[in-house]
Design an enzyme around this catalytic site. Structure first.
Site, PDB file in Angstrom:
ATOM      1  N   ASP A 150       0.830  -1.207   0.000  1.00 37.78           N
ATOM      2  CA  ASP A 150       0.000   0.000   0.000  1.00 37.78           C
ATOM      3  C   ASP A 150       0.871   1.267   0.000  1.00 37.78           C
ATOM      4  OD1 ASP A 150      -2.833   0.924   0.372  1.00 37.78           O
ATOM      5  OD2 ASP A 150      -2.014   1.840   2.182  1.00 37.78           O
ATOM      6  N   GLU A 203      14.713 -14.932   0.848  1.00 39.32           N
ATOM      7  CA  GLU A 203      15.027 -15.971   1.843  1.00 39.32           C
ATOM      8  C   GLU A 203      14.120 -17.188   1.636  1.00 39.32           C
ATOM      9  OE1 GLU A 203      14.386 -14.062   5.636  1.00 39.32           O
ATOM     10  OE2 GLU A 203      16.021 -12.633   5.283  1.00 39.32           O
TER      11      GLU A 203
HETATM   12  C1  NOJ Z   1      -4.551   2.825  -0.859  1.00 37.31           C
HETATM   13  C2  NOJ Z   1      -5.676   1.887  -0.589  1.00 37.31           C
HETATM   14  O1  NOJ Z   1      -5.966   1.180  -1.764  1.00 37.31           O
HETATM   15  C3  NOJ Z   1      -6.835   2.736  -0.114  1.00 37.31           C
HETATM   16  O2  NOJ Z   1      -8.012   1.994  -0.022  1.00 37.31           O
HETATM   17  C4  NOJ Z   1      -6.457   3.343   1.212  1.00 37.31           C
HETATM   18  O3  NOJ Z   1      -7.474   4.241   1.619  1.00 37.31           O
HETATM   19  C5  NOJ Z   1      -5.147   4.124   1.125  1.00 37.31           C
HETATM   20  N1  NOJ Z   1      -4.142   3.433   0.380  1.00 37.31           N
HETATM   21  C6  NOJ Z   1      -4.589   4.396   2.502  1.00 37.31           C
HETATM   22  O4  NOJ Z   1      -4.100   3.222   3.067  1.00 37.31           O
END
Ligand code: NOJ
Length: 565
Positions: free
Chosen positions: A223, A274
């Site tokens: 993310d 790893e």
């Molecule tokens: C991207 C994620 O796909 C989204 O759903 C989220 O709100 C933001 N990152 C923050 O984590």
């Protein structure tokens, strides 16, 4: 897998320590199905989808023919941002199940030949994470605060935020704590950003990667990968708007896509390697195409989501250019390409294609605010273009990411009652933007809303945490299963064929002014008619088509796969 031989190092060597695992490259051409767990299937009737719900649907996933599942966050969370506010990175949300149930799900998926990718959220934790609680209880300047980004405020009383940085969800990116300091959150206040220059943060995430890898997880979706490294040197530089995709990379942006971020992912690659086969990873990085593949270098994550076509109009030249560029960029770093049309953050692609070309992000937001009435969607066109674009992308070299429900041809739900919206965007923007709930409505499994004693079209034995409209029944898995011409059965046919046809990661364009046309190794060809007027159908046996074909014409808004030798 069939594609492995084409991409693996085939050097003849007796040194087995250096012989790549025969399935080390499984991810390069995989079809990955994104599960947003709270909205997929609910095994205990509390209205929230759960891990056991996923386990129960493994036969469905197998019949769909996907290679892997990407599970969006399932960690303990107060759901300030749909689970992207993580309380504990090494556990399962009790509302969703237990670690044991996670292991059972993983085992069932693996038995079915389906791999498992989990979401990892390294830019921020939740405000309930033990580290953030420690930081709040600790003094300014303490080690506990240094894991996050705490600063004194500006102005004589320190009551102004330390900089003009804004949150993705609206408002300032800084929140003040009772002792007067401020902490940074690029998303909701419940999502404090980590300071990735802190070695303890770096080490802790490597521990988390090992925790899930040891449990047999095959890969990670990362993310906000482009946000981890920040320039926090004083004075903090001005950045009053979120730059998103169109940012210029000249080092002037203190928050995103900084060169330093790549050392973090090189360290992660050492952890992935790893394991045998090495763990796979895909970056969520909203950066321009040429910068994206840096994250996807084999020495880092391997893949990065390509969102270009998710933002594109339905246009032949635009698609051809984007595909060409993306394949070239991936080839230049040895990454594999990725293709995406829908996910849990955007309006479902069937609906996007039903709206006027060129509507843009702002237009889409306004359409949502009109509860889906203005402009009126042209659903027939939306459906044709959605299936044609899916079939086109499924035919490309690289891997395809599908979002739950798109295989049913589900439309966006634009008219969720305002008092039931759950996305923080709605509140944080002062009700100016409705946010992303419309693509997160729990899936319909049964045509009858009351099936199984619940009121959620078989999603579970109870209700659904976001309301499902009456028209959901016609999109239910049960309804589409029985209809040979359904979108679901089209996806199944295409995924099965894709497995059979999968070969080298190359493509050869065929010159044809009227259509988009290319050949793939192994004697098959793909043609998309982006126009509305039928185009001549090239010679070959029709393997699959997104709309019915009769005679020697390819109808408008249609993709066909042809066997040519
Ligand atoms: C991207 C994620 O796909 C989204 O759903 C989220 O709100 C933001 N990152 C923050 O984590």
């Amino acid at each position: 897998m069939a594609d492995t031989a084409d991409t693996a190092d085939t050097a003849d060597t007796a040194d087995t320590a250096h012989t790549p695992h025969p399935e080390a490259d499984w991810w390069r051409q995989a079809v990955v199905y994104q599960i947003y767990p709270r909205s997929f299937a609910d095994s205990d009737g509390d209205g929230i989808g759960n891990i056991a719900g996923v386990t129960a649907k493994v036969p469905y996933l197998k019949s769909l023919g996907v290679d892997a599942v990407w599970l969006s966050p399932f960690y303990p969370s107060a759901l300030a941002d749909g689970g992207y506010d993580v309380d504990d990175y090494r556990d399962v949300d009790p509302k969703l199940g237990t670690l044991q149930e996670f292991d059972e799900m993983s085992a069932k998926l693996h038995e079915a030949g389906i791999r498992l990718i989990v979401d990892i959220v390294p830019n921020h934790s939740s405000n309930r994470h033990v580290w953030f609680q420690e930081a709040l209880a600790a003094e300014p300047g303490s080690k506990a605060r240094d894991r996050y980004v705490f600063r004194d405020g500006l102005g004589p009383d320190g009551d102004q935020p330390p900089s003009d940085w804004v949150s993705h969800f609206g408002g300032s990116a800084w929140t003040r704590v009772p002792d007067g300091q401020w902490y940074l959150h690029l998303f909701a206040p419940e999502q404090p950003d980590f300071d990735w220059s802190n070695p303890e943060v770096r080490e802790d995430f490597r521990t988390t990667l090992r925790f899930w890898s040891d449990r047999g997880v095959d890969g990670f979706r990362v993310d906000v990968a482009h946000g981890l490294a920040k320039d926090l040197s004083e004075p903090l530089r001005s950045m009053p708007a979120i730059p998103e995709m169109d940012l210029v990379q000249d080092g002037s942006n203190p928050l995103f896509d900084r060169d330093e971020v790549h050392t973090i992912f090189s360290e992660w690659r050492e952890v992935f390697n790893e394991y045998d086969p090495p763990r796979a990873a895909v970056a969520e990085a909203w950066v321009p195409t040429a910068r994206r593949t840096l994250y996807a270098r084999p020495t880092e994550l391997g893949q990065a989501f390509n969102f270009d076509l998710l933002r594109a109009d339905w246009d032949l030249e635009g698609f051809r250019k984007s595909i060409t560029e993306n394949l070239a960029e991936s080839a230049s770093t040895g990454a594999s390409s990725t293709w995406v049309l829908s996910n849990h953050d955007v309006i479902r692609h069937r609906t996007r294609y039903a709206l006027p070309q060129g509507i843009g992000l702002r237009g889409l937001d306004e359409w949502l605010l009109s509860d889906g009435h203005d402009p009126h969607p042209d659903d027939a066109t939306g459906l044709r273009r959605a299936t044609a674009s899916t079939l086109l992308l499924l035919a490309l070299p690289g891997s395809m990411y599908l979002y739950q429900g798109e295989e049913l041809g589900l439309r966006e739900v634009p008219d969720i009652p305002r008092d039931q919206l759950a996305d923080p965007i709605w509140l944080r923007t002062g009700n100016q933007l409705k946010g992303r709930d419309g693509c997160r409505v729990p899936l319909p499994w049964s045509a009858d809303r009351r099936a199984g004693g619940g009121s959620s079209f078989g999603f579970g034995g109870g209700g659904a945490h976001l309301p499902q409209p009456d028209w959901f029944g016609q999109f239910a898995v049960e309804s589409e299963d029985a209809d040979p011409d359904s979108v679901l059965n089209l996806y199944r046919r295409a995924l099965k064929l894709r497995r059979e046809l999968r070969g080298a990661e190359t493509l050869e364009w065929v010159d044809d002014a009227a259509v988009l046309r290319f050949r793939r190794p192994g004697g098959w060809e793909v043609v998309t008619n982006f126009g509305t007027i039928p185009a001549p159908l090239p010679a070959g046996e029709v393997l699959v088509a997104s709309s019915p074909i009769t005679g020697d014409q390819l109808p408008g808004d249609t993709t066909v796969w042809l066997r040519t030798s």
